[in-house]
Scaffold this active site. Sequence first.
Site, PDB file in Angstrom:
ATOM      1  N   THR A 151      21.472 -46.016  19.623  1.00 38.91           N
ATOM      2  CA  THR A 151      20.263 -46.591  19.803  1.00 38.91           C
ATOM      3  C   THR A 151      20.059 -47.897  19.388  1.00 38.91           C
ATOM      4  OG1 THR A 151      19.614 -44.385  18.938  1.00 38.91           O
ATOM      5  CG2 THR A 151      17.797 -46.190  18.912  1.00 38.91           C
ATOM      6  N   GLU A 152      19.197 -48.749  20.293  1.00 38.61           N
ATOM      7  CA  GLU A 152      19.048 -50.013  20.195  1.00 38.61           C
ATOM      8  C   GLU A 152      20.365 -50.839  20.198  1.00 38.61           C
ATOM      9  OE1 GLU A 152      16.104 -50.871  20.884  1.00 38.61           O
ATOM     10  OE2 GLU A 152      14.820 -49.239  20.299  1.00 38.61           O
ATOM     11  N   LEU A 153      21.316 -50.292  20.858  1.00 36.79           N
ATOM     12  CA  LEU A 153      22.681 -51.126  20.906  1.00 36.79           C
ATOM     13  C   LEU A 153      23.117 -51.310  19.350  1.00 36.79           C
ATOM     14  CD1 LEU A 153      23.225 -50.915  23.738  1.00 36.79           C
ATOM     15  CD2 LEU A 153      23.423 -53.612  23.786  1.00 36.79           C
TER      16      LEU A 153
END
Lengths: 401, 393
Positions: A151-153
């Site tokens: 998530t969100e890198l």
Amino acid sequence: MSQKSIVLYLHVHQPFRVRHYSVFDSGLRSDYFDAEYHDRTSNERIMHKVAEKSYLATNARLLDLLHKHPGFKISLSITGTAIEQMKRWSPESLRSFQMLAQTGRVEIVGETYHHSLAFFYDRDEFIAQVDQHKNLIQDTFGQTPTAFRNTELAYNNDLAWWANEAGYKVILAEGWDPILDWRSPNFVYQPSYIDGNLKLLLKNYKLSDDIAFRFGDQSWAEWPLTADKFSHWLSESGDATNFNLFMDYETFGEHQWHESGIFDFLTHLPEIWLTNPEHDFKTVSETADSYPTVDRVDMPNVVTWADTERDLSAWVGNSMQQQALDAIYSIKDAVLNSGNQTLIDDWRKLQTSDHFYYMCTKWFNDGDIHAYFSPYDNPYDAFIAFMNAWQDMRLRSGDFR
Amino acid sequence: MLGWELPPHNSGGLGVACLQLSKSLSKLGAKIDFVVPYVGNEQFDFMNVIYAKLAHPAVISGVYDSATFYEGSSTLGKDIYSVEANYQKAIEKIVIETDFDIIHAHDWLTFRAALRARELSGKPLILHVHSIESDRAGGKHGNPLVHEIERMGLSIADRIVAVSELTKQKIVHEYGIPADKIVVAHNSLDLDFMEDLQGDNEYRLLSKLKQEGYRVVTNIGRLTIQKGLGGFLRAAQLVVEKQPKTIFLIIGSGDQKRELIELAASLGIARNVIFVDFQRGKRWRDAFAISDLFVMPSISEPFGLTPLEAAYYDTPSLISRQSGIAEVLQSCLKVDFWDIHKMADQIISFVSYDGLQSSLKYDLNRELSKLSWDKTAKTLLSTYKEHHQAVAI
């Protein structure tokens, strides 16, 4: 001249937004995600809008490109919550993604089903969500992900270690300057401290943001950005092997409107790029297989692809976010032990990172309201609706002592 | 400038706003003669106060607040009418004796004097609207005579300054004034005028209750229809059902007081509601300080300074959207005054979650530190310049 690949990776996600759920609803009704259609928090309405402006419009062009150019390939990640919403409110969008996958030149990247921050709060829960996503991707697209993005890198050495153990071929992260130092993101790397084959692809945020953020900005010195100009930049970049263009899928049609010419850019890029026989497109796993790794990258602290700090502060930075995150993970045992699948699903939907982002106050009173995308009037209302839903969930799980 | 009151003889926010605005204007180079109707001798280093000496400050102060008569009455109170008329005569004299470039007048009590000054001098007239009659009448029509004075003044003025977008819209709708004649200049709070807390808090009972886990939710202001306290008490009833350890502190005087006390009793929450008369000085400051949450539930608040004053004493606010301050203050809870359930929902969440309390406090502090009259003063100066080359007033 040397072989060069464009690695276009698009991220598709929709959260289940919590309606203006009040304390007087708690204990009475558990319809947290079912806002009136015209309310700003209506998931159905937003899905209809994004489907029309972005998913259907973009997929029609991508499918066309895949048919026209045998050398065109892309990678996609689609969250479980987005797929659920498409099934309910825009099955034609889901079908259009499936048609892309059927060409055999679209790789689906693995992640958590719920676009959550579970990796940093509860490892078992994180693994459960990754498995749930893997099953959904197998059922929906007939693929098993060999690439992973969090998530969100949000990435650190621990995550790489986990992904390596879990058998992934490649993991995606932000190509952030303080980490890369003198190195370029346009090569394949390996995470530090890994005994295995896991590769690391780092987002070229400058090139990615040229498309995702600056494309329609008429005050930008490079405006208008054409496929010719962009291809030329890439061709000129010495011995670089792979240009990792990672961005939100909604760049096409939603963040950059149709009127900006973004679809023309998308259509022309493969046409122009592929005229040189040494140029191609690769999916993320292919890229990891095709090029040698040039170095190891050490990232002890969490790096994300978000805002100027590239950290998690937009999700966990203030006391509301911390209290909400603590609250949601604190009822894990009660929820899981309840054996109530609807409750478990609702609980996981409340773990989606967007809920915590809506509570972010970093930019809120800086006068820079444009930095704040939220269906709520302010971060406090987001927190209040979330906690009221959490209270109800606590009640359902029998966690009230 | 023509005004009705200045601290320390002010009855409310009008005097505070006039004083702080004048200071900020003078910093930008404006020279101000400020005429007040009463007897006095206080001076400020940033402007020259002219006392018209028509009556004792105690007569004047309070007049502004109680000047409003509701439907059925067509005359002003005798005292206010005579002071307002005498103020015109005093201004006539000052206009002849004083050199100035712009007439800037604050609220209806000075409007007729301002019109006379314009007539005599031929100088441009700017009317500054801090509230209009329908605001003060709490959504009712108010006094027709005051209406007429406002209509006449606003029609003739060269330019109108409104303290909020909300006030501007009301002037447009109620008086048919073209919107482009009205410029919005929001009020602010000059922290230099604020006094710090000293010694033990005077509200000893509340201090004790807080130690036992109670939270204090407060309103400070006049007890009139405009302030929306009936709705506040109905929300309080809903809060007490869920969070019995919540105390509602209502500080102020006004014609609604008895009605509100009876309402609290009939809602069955009399034990959770404490009424205190209007306070000044230390007890006023301590009231903000002892509170966990300040609530401004106004039905109509042209600006509404108190949430900023509460912020200075580190107390966050819940404010009605029907207020001018809702247009500028971000770090607070906001609600439509009629949405009793949402108001209660927000108060319950506030008293329940320390995460919400500390985020609001942190954000509010950050916002308070950026607060300034500068932008407002600059807007006014450029308005002056549109009407006159020089900036001396």
